[in-house]
Design an enzyme around this catalytic site. Structure first.
Site, PDB file in Angstrom:
ATOM      1  N   LYS A   1      -7.736 -35.654  45.502  1.00  0.00           N
ATOM      2  CA  LYS A   1      -8.824 -35.457  46.105  1.00  0.00           C
ATOM      3  C   LYS A   1      -9.195 -33.955  46.444  1.00  0.00           C
ATOM      4  O   LYS A   1     -10.312 -33.682  46.126  1.00  0.00           O
ATOM      5  CB  LYS A   1      -9.402 -36.347  47.352  1.00  0.00           C
ATOM      6  CG  LYS A   1      -9.147 -37.732  46.948  1.00  0.00           C
ATOM      7  CD  LYS A   1      -9.353 -38.671  48.111  1.00  0.00           C
ATOM      8  CE  LYS A   1      -8.373 -38.717  49.228  1.00  0.00           C
ATOM      9  NZ  LYS A   1      -6.963 -38.984  49.009  1.00  0.00           N
ATOM     10  N   THR A   2      -8.351 -33.360  47.251  1.00  0.00           N
ATOM     11  CA  THR A   2      -8.463 -32.049  47.594  1.00  0.00           C
ATOM     12  C   THR A   2      -8.490 -31.149  46.315  1.00  0.00           C
ATOM     13  O   THR A   2      -9.253 -30.294  46.306  1.00  0.00           O
ATOM     14  CB  THR A   2      -7.443 -31.722  48.731  1.00  0.00           C
ATOM     15  OG1 THR A   2      -7.474 -32.825  49.731  1.00  0.00           O
ATOM     16  CG2 THR A   2      -7.587 -30.320  49.335  1.00  0.00           C
TER      17      THR A   2
ATOM     18  N   ASP B   1     -14.294 -32.601  52.671  1.00  0.00           N
ATOM     19  CA  ASP B   1     -12.964 -33.157  52.382  1.00  0.00           C
ATOM     20  C   ASP B   1     -12.797 -34.189  53.744  1.00  0.00           C
ATOM     21  O   ASP B   1     -13.244 -33.902  54.657  1.00  0.00           O
ATOM     22  CB  ASP B   1     -11.878 -32.103  52.702  1.00  0.00           C
ATOM     23  CG  ASP B   1     -10.536 -32.727  51.616  1.00  0.00           C
ATOM     24  OD1 ASP B   1     -10.690 -33.913  51.332  1.00  0.00           O
ATOM     25  OD2 ASP B   1      -9.664 -31.626  51.558  1.00  0.00           O
ATOM     26  N   GLU B   2     -11.878 -35.143  53.353  1.00  0.00           N
ATOM     27  CA  GLU B   2     -11.449 -36.052  54.520  1.00  0.00           C
ATOM     28  C   GLU B   2     -12.805 -36.611  55.394  1.00  0.00           C
ATOM     29  O   GLU B   2     -13.167 -36.822  56.244  1.00  0.00           O
ATOM     30  CB  GLU B   2     -10.569 -35.320  55.643  1.00  0.00           C
ATOM     31  CG  GLU B   2      -9.558 -34.537  54.991  1.00  0.00           C
ATOM     32  CD  GLU B   2      -8.272 -35.429  55.117  1.00  0.00           C
ATOM     33  OE1 GLU B   2      -8.423 -36.759  55.240  1.00  0.00           O
ATOM     34  OE2 GLU B   2      -7.269 -34.961  54.496  1.00  0.00           O
TER      35      GLU B   2
ATOM     36  N   GLN C   1      -7.097 -43.832  55.321  1.00  0.00           N
ATOM     37  CA  GLN C   1      -6.651 -42.802  56.082  1.00  0.00           C
ATOM     38  C   GLN C   1      -7.600 -42.474  57.347  1.00  0.00           C
ATOM     39  O   GLN C   1      -7.375 -41.288  57.799  1.00  0.00           O
ATOM     40  CB  GLN C   1      -6.325 -41.761  55.218  1.00  0.00           C
ATOM     41  CG  GLN C   1      -5.298 -41.705  54.337  1.00  0.00           C
ATOM     42  CD  GLN C   1      -5.181 -40.425  53.449  1.00  0.00           C
ATOM     43  OE1 GLN C   1      -4.286 -39.562  54.077  1.00  0.00           O
ATOM     44  NE2 GLN C   1      -5.108 -40.557  52.090  1.00  0.00           N
TER      45      GLN C   1
ATOM     46  N   ARG D   1       2.847 -38.548  53.330  1.00  0.00           N
ATOM     47  CA  ARG D   1       3.077 -37.185  53.267  1.00  0.00           C
ATOM     48  C   ARG D   1       4.342 -36.671  52.723  1.00  0.00           C
ATOM     49  O   ARG D   1       4.460 -35.707  52.191  1.00  0.00           O
ATOM     50  CB  ARG D   1       3.073 -36.742  54.854  1.00  0.00           C
ATOM     51  CG  ARG D   1       2.071 -36.749  55.774  1.00  0.00           C
ATOM     52  CD  ARG D   1       0.625 -36.363  55.108  1.00  0.00           C
ATOM     53  NE  ARG D   1       0.018 -37.372  54.715  1.00  0.00           N
ATOM     54  CZ  ARG D   1      -1.060 -37.420  53.615  1.00  0.00           C
ATOM     55  NH1 ARG D   1      -1.381 -35.907  53.257  1.00  0.00           N
ATOM     56  NH2 ARG D   1      -1.624 -38.310  53.121  1.00  0.00           N
TER      57      ARG D   1
HETATM   58  N1  LIG Z   1      -3.665 -33.839  37.754  1.00  0.00           N
HETATM   59  C1  LIG Z   1      -2.900 -33.514  38.509  1.00  0.00           C
HETATM   60  N2  LIG Z   1      -1.710 -32.823  37.864  1.00  0.00           N
HETATM   61  C2  LIG Z   1      -0.756 -32.199  38.863  1.00  0.00           C
HETATM   62  N3  LIG Z   1      -0.683 -32.373  40.029  1.00  0.00           N
HETATM   63  C3  LIG Z   1      -1.736 -32.728  40.537  1.00  0.00           C
HETATM   64  C4  LIG Z   1      -2.899 -33.531  40.072  1.00  0.00           C
HETATM   65  N4  LIG Z   1      -3.397 -33.943  40.881  1.00  0.00           N
HETATM   66  C5  LIG Z   1      -3.172 -33.820  41.970  1.00  0.00           C
HETATM   67  N5  LIG Z   1      -2.101 -33.066  41.918  1.00  0.00           N
HETATM   68  C6  LIG Z   1      -0.988 -32.736  42.957  1.00  0.00           C
HETATM   69  O1  LIG Z   1      -0.769 -33.841  43.953  1.00  0.00           O
HETATM   70  C7  LIG Z   1      -0.617 -33.484  45.030  1.00  0.00           C
HETATM   71  C8  LIG Z   1      -1.598 -34.356  46.128  1.00  0.00           C
HETATM   72  O2  LIG Z   1      -2.942 -33.844  45.607  1.00  0.00           O
HETATM   73  P1  LIG Z   1      -4.209 -33.771  46.792  1.00  0.00           P
HETATM   74  O3  LIG Z   1      -3.566 -33.206  47.984  1.00  0.00           O
HETATM   75  O4  LIG Z   1      -5.298 -33.041  46.200  1.00  0.00           O
HETATM   76  O5  LIG Z   1      -4.354 -35.285  47.047  1.00  0.00           O
HETATM   77  P2  LIG Z   1      -5.211 -35.898  48.117  1.00  0.00           P
HETATM   78  O6  LIG Z   1      -6.079 -37.372  47.419  1.00  0.00           O
HETATM   79  O7  LIG Z   1      -6.094 -34.833  48.662  1.00  0.00           O
HETATM   80  O8  LIG Z   1      -4.243 -36.472  49.377  1.00  0.00           O
HETATM   81  P3  LIG Z   1      -4.377 -36.838  50.811  1.00  0.00           P
HETATM   82  O9  LIG Z   1      -5.160 -38.167  50.728  1.00  0.00           O
HETATM   83  O10 LIG Z   1      -3.366 -37.019  51.417  1.00  0.00           O
HETATM   84  O11 LIG Z   1      -5.242 -35.866  51.351  1.00  0.00           O
HETATM   85  C9  LIG Z   1      -0.872 -31.979  45.281  1.00  0.00           C
HETATM   86  O12 LIG Z   1       0.405 -31.367  45.295  1.00  0.00           O
HETATM   87  C10 LIG Z   1      -1.631 -31.704  44.001  1.00  0.00           C
HETATM   88  O13 LIG Z   1      -1.580 -30.552  43.405  1.00  0.00           O
HETATM   89 MG   LIG Z   2      -6.589 -34.051  50.699  1.00  0.00          MG
END
Ligand SMILES: Nc1ncnc2c1ncn2[C@@H]1O[C@H](COP(=O)(O)OP(=O)(O)OP(=O)(O)O)[C@@H](O)[C@H]1O
Ligand SMILES: [Mg+2]
Length: 758
Positions: free
Chosen positions: A32-33, A223-224, A254, A607
């Site tokens: 997402k981030t 975000d969040e 979350q 995490r």
């Molecule tokens: N398509 C992708 N290819 C490779 N790595 C990815 C891809 N998408 C996400 N990642 C990696 O996966 C990890 C998690 O991504 P991210 O932090 O954006 O998730 P999130 O959904 O925001 O998580 P959270 O809910 O914990 O905030 C990061 O290290 C990110 O760089």
């Molecule tokens: Mg995130």
């Protein structure tokens, strides 16, 4: 746009849907981030002016990381994106528009401590029972009101609130809230919640200002989003009203800030607010091993109230989740610290690949002690962060007074520190005079002879003219010169310099470190305005979990689960998994609260990238008594297929005469003092410095004439250490001792209070 290849098809679709309302509700680690980050880069590549983009993140650290990534794609332009937490972004806007709502642009920001201290003064003045009206309770109540946009006057007039307070016997809350609001206003101060509350007031009452920012921020991203409260929700909604280019991402599983007014409804209502919403699903977790993702899924499936989501991982299956039992919290700390050392060498990891997460701040103590014993560098997010330390707050209070002499909390902090004869009675006289003459406290202090008796006036006068001197100086000098002058002339530097205790030394070093930071700021080339006032605006919002002075330092991270949101670490330890601690005792009464605890556990588990360890102690001191503890129900909720129980917790070894063998082993393992004779352990501010040593019971210096290199010694204040060199002739023999907590020191034996241990 090659960089878009770093996304999977659904992530990419969400990035390319640049116009109109977009929502992504998806599980942890699904990117997402990453989507927000890429989306901003994409918009800029498509020609959107970075000045027209606003990104709201959960921490300033997250914003900083995001900006760095975007810079790699679009270059230096990225610095013009508006990006930060709600608080920091709207504080910046309020500085520009403050005059419209009756505040000076240099308004002070009261942190939680300031707010509570002000509440305490008000309670005292109103002579209220501080148990019934506990300052924390009052603070939370006012905070909740503000986050629901209920001003003091509405609070007092709302029959339902009044009835509620009355039945709880707290009918004075409305009046406290009103007085608190007036006092903040008089002091030219806003508290954290005001930054959002006043932004709402500004946008509501000044349509021309609203229009200005609506047209400025043509693209909004949050975000969040699951953790926004009503006040934040409304700001976003107002700003997005014309263009409706709003993209929010979040995960209902979350949502962990309900206690601060966050409202999951904000996600659920989004569809109603924007009927032409584009919704994207992300299901692949890229962060964690399959075992970790599957375990997390099994945990959250116990919650009834949640949106159904699939989350899977294509990463390696990975180790099973280790569950470790300890006898006590100290034992638990020791086991964690030892595994860190072990895994660090086994998997060639750095210290910064490890995080220890806990439910409550107080749990850090046992962990810290264990880490210190093994010389593992660590950093705490939250609790005692750099800017929360007393000496730092003291010096900053002088800075605050320099720019806003009406700042009552800063004034109370330092009017008599260092001591200058303005005791409590004199302070009371000043406040009474201000009240009587309808003047501000600063007006009394700057011409005390007009309002105070001769003696009081004579002690107050020099203080007032000192602050005036600082004000003149600050106008014409850069941040560093001003700060240094204030540190010296306020007497703070001297006061700390004279305190030769270990703590005194640490405090002095902390002040030096702050001055170093200001010096760096004064020498930056990317900013024009280098006065102390600008530096102060930069740091005003450095909240606990968010100050990262040296992000590259190789340290283990310790933090509460609440501060770990959005972060990731190769290896994570979640400690204290015991009933009544996690889930917390307070949450056991209702399903809603228990579900929030479970979401917190879900956040913690997700995490971890590679390896996760859960631990609990079978006994723990809480509030001064030793309690037996049951393992947390959350451990049972994990599907056992993903667990590895490790109950070979070592029994305490019998004392074999060499009681330091263990420490010595791990000590030389990490420091290797014999090959590198000058290890430097006393790290700077990023690492917590040791507490003063508590000498062993009945400590008495022993005869040191038999001292030899290699011996273990105990020093009255510096603690345990090992002699690594002796030089000079009697009676002037100097010993170089390597203290476990402080590193190397040279001592003249005839003065040193030392005991030979073995
Ligand atoms: N398509 C992708 N290819 C490779 N790595 C990815 C891809 N998408 C996400 N990642 C990696 O996966 C990890 C998690 O991504 P991210 O932090 O954006 O998730 P999130 O959904 O925001 O998580 P959270 O809910 O914990 O905030 C990061 O290290 C990110 O760089
Ligand atoms: Mg995130």
């Amino acid at each position: 746009m090659d960089f878009l290849n770093g996304l999977n098809p659904s992530q990419r679709a969400a990035v390319e849907q640049a116009e109109g309302p977009v929502m992504i509700v998806a599980g942890a680690g699904s990117g997402k981030t990453r989507v927000i980050t890429y989306r901003v880069a994409y918009l800029i590549q498509k020609g959107v002016d970075p000045f027209n983009i606003l990104v709201l993140t959960f921490t300033n650290k997250a914003a900083k990381e995001m900006r760095e990534r975007i810079t790699r794609v679009v270059g230096g332009e990225a610095k013009n994106i508006w990006m930060g937490t709600f608080h920091s972004v709207f504080a910046k806007i309020l500085r520009v528009e403050a005059h419209l709502i009756g505040y000076p642009s240099n308004f002070t920001i009261y942190d939680t401590d300031d707010s509570k201290s002000l509440i305490r003064s008000i309670l005292k003045e109103m002579q209220l029972d501080d148990k019934l009206y506990n300052a924390n309770f009052v603070y939370n109540r006012i905070s909740a009101a503000k986050n629901n946009l209920i001003a003091a006057i509405e609070y007092q007039q709302n029959p339902q609130i009044q009835a509620e307070d009355q039945s709880a016997g707290r009918d004075k809350l409305g009046q406290i809230y009103m007085t608190y609001t007036q006092r903040c206003y008089k002091a030219g101060a806003m508290d954290f919640d005001d930054l959002l509350f006043k932004t709402n007031v500004l946008l509501k009452e000044h349509p021309e200002v609203l229009y200005k920012y609506q047209t400025k921020f043509r693209y909004l991203m949050v975000d969040e989003y699951q953790d926004t409260n009503f006040s934040q929700y409304l700001i976003v909604k107002r700003l997005a009203a014309i263009n409706e280019n709003i993209c929010v991402v979040g995960d209902d599983a979350q949502s962990i800030y309900a206690f601060r007014g966050a409202n999951i409804q904000n996600i659920l209502n989004f569809e109603k607010d924007y009927p032409d919403l584009h919704v994207f699903k992300l299901e692949q977790n890229y962060r964690s091993t399959q075992n970790i993702v599957n375990a997390a899924n099994s945990i959250i499936s116990n919650n009834k109230n949640q949106l159904k989501k699939n989350v899977f991982s294509d990463n390696e299956i990975g180790d099973k989740i280790k569950v470790v039992r300890a006898f006590s919290d100290n034992e638990e700390g020791k086991m964690v610290a030892e595994s860190i050392l072990q895994d660090r060498s086994l998997y060639s990891r750095n210290f910064k690949d490890f995080a220890i997460l806990y439910r409550t701040n107080a749990q850090s103590r046992a962990m810290e002690e264990a880490l210190r014993k093994l010389n593992i560098p660590y950093k705490i997010y939250g609790g005692t962060s750099f800017y929360q330390r007393k000496e730092i707050k003291d010096l900053i209070a002088y800075f605050r007074l320099t720019f806003n002499p009406n700042d009552e909390e800063a004034l109370k902090r330092v009017i008599n520190y260092p001591r200058r004869g303005i005791g409590d009675t004199s302070v009371d006289r000043i406040f009474i005079a201000a009240d009587q003459h309808q003047k501000s406290v600063w007006e009394i202090i700057s011409s005390p002879q007009d309002f105070l008796d001769g003696r009081t006036a004579s002690v107050v006068y020099p203080f007032g003219s000192m602050i005036q001197g600082f004000q003149v100086l600050a106008k014409n000098n850069n941040a560093y010169d001003t700060a240094m002058h204030i540190a010296q002339h306020s007497g703070i530097l001297k006061d700390l310099y004279e305190d030769k205790s270990v703590e005194g030394l640490n405090r002095y070093e902390n002040i030096q470190e702050l001055l170093n930071g200001i010096k760096e700021f004064s020498e930056r080339e990317d900013i024009e305005e280098k006065g102390l006032a600008v530096f102060m605006q930069d740091i005003a919002l450095l909240t606990n979990d968010d100050n990262d002075k040296n992000p590259n330092a190789d340290t283990v991270s310790l933090m509460t689960i609440h501060s770990s949101k959005g972060l990731e670490f190769s290896q994570v330890f979640i400690v204290g998994l015991e009933e009544n601690l996690f889930p917390s005792q307070l949450s056991l009464n209702s399903r809603t609260e228990l579900e929030e605890e479970r979401r917190l556990f879900y956040v913690a588990v997700t995490r971890a990238e590679k390896k996760l360890t859960l631990s609990y102690a079978t006994s723990r001191y809480r509030w001064g008594t030793l309690n037996n503890c049951e393992p947390s129900r959350f451990i049972d909720e994990i599907d056992p297929r993903y667990l590895a129980l490790d109950f070979q917790a070592p029994m305490p070894k019998p004392n074999n005469g060499d009681i330091f063998a263990k420490e010595r082993n791990s000590w030389s393992q990490t420091q290797d003092i014999f090959t590198k004779p000058k290890p430097k352990i006393a790290q700077k501010t990023t690492t917590i410095l040791p507490k003063a040593h508590q000498p062993s019971p009945g400590f008495t210096p022993s005869d040191t004439s038999t001292l030899q290199v290699g011996m273990e010694v105990e020093h009255e204040r510096f603690g345990f250490g090992k002699v690594i060199n002796l030089e000079g002739n009697k009676p002037d023999v100097k010993a170089t001792i390597f203290f476990k907590e402080l590193g190397q020191k040279q001592l003249l034996l005839k003065f040193a209070k030392l005991r030979i241990v073995n």
